[in-house]
Write a protein that holds these residues in place. Sequence first.
Motif: not given
Length: 116
Positions: A30-39, A61-68, A105-114
Motif C-alpha cells: 500500500q505504501a509503495l502504491h501510494c508513493a508511486a501514485m503521488l510521484f 518528498r512525501a512520496a519518498l517518506v511513503m517509500l521508506d 490521496a487523503r487516506w495515503c497521507r493519513r496512513a503513511f505521512i501523518e
Amino acid sequence: MRHLRAAALLAAMLATPAQADLVIEGRPAQALHCAAMLFIVSTELFDMGEISRNARDNAQRAALVMLDQVPVSEDQRRRAMVQRFDWIMSTRTPAQLAREYSETARWCRRAFIETR
C-alpha cells in the motif's frame, strides 16, 4: 537532499532494464502504491503547469517518506517503483489515474505521512 535522492531514484528507474517481478504485499505494498501514485501525479501536474516546482518537490518528498516504509533494500525499492509505475501507467487512463488519486490521496497521507 531528499530532492536529489528523488531525482536519482527517478533517473535510475528509467535507466534500469526490467528484472524479475518483485513481490511486495500488505501494508508495504500500500505504501509503495501510494508513493508511486503521488510521484506520477505530481510529475504530471507539474509538467502540465498545474502546480509549482515547489509543490511538486514537496509531493515527491512525501512520496519518498511513503517509500521508506517499504522494508526492502534501496535496490529493491527502485525495482518495485519501476514495476508499480509500469503497472499503473498500463492499467489506467489519465482520467482513471486522476480519479483514483483523488479518492485515495487523503487516506495515503493519513496512513503513511501523518502517522510517522
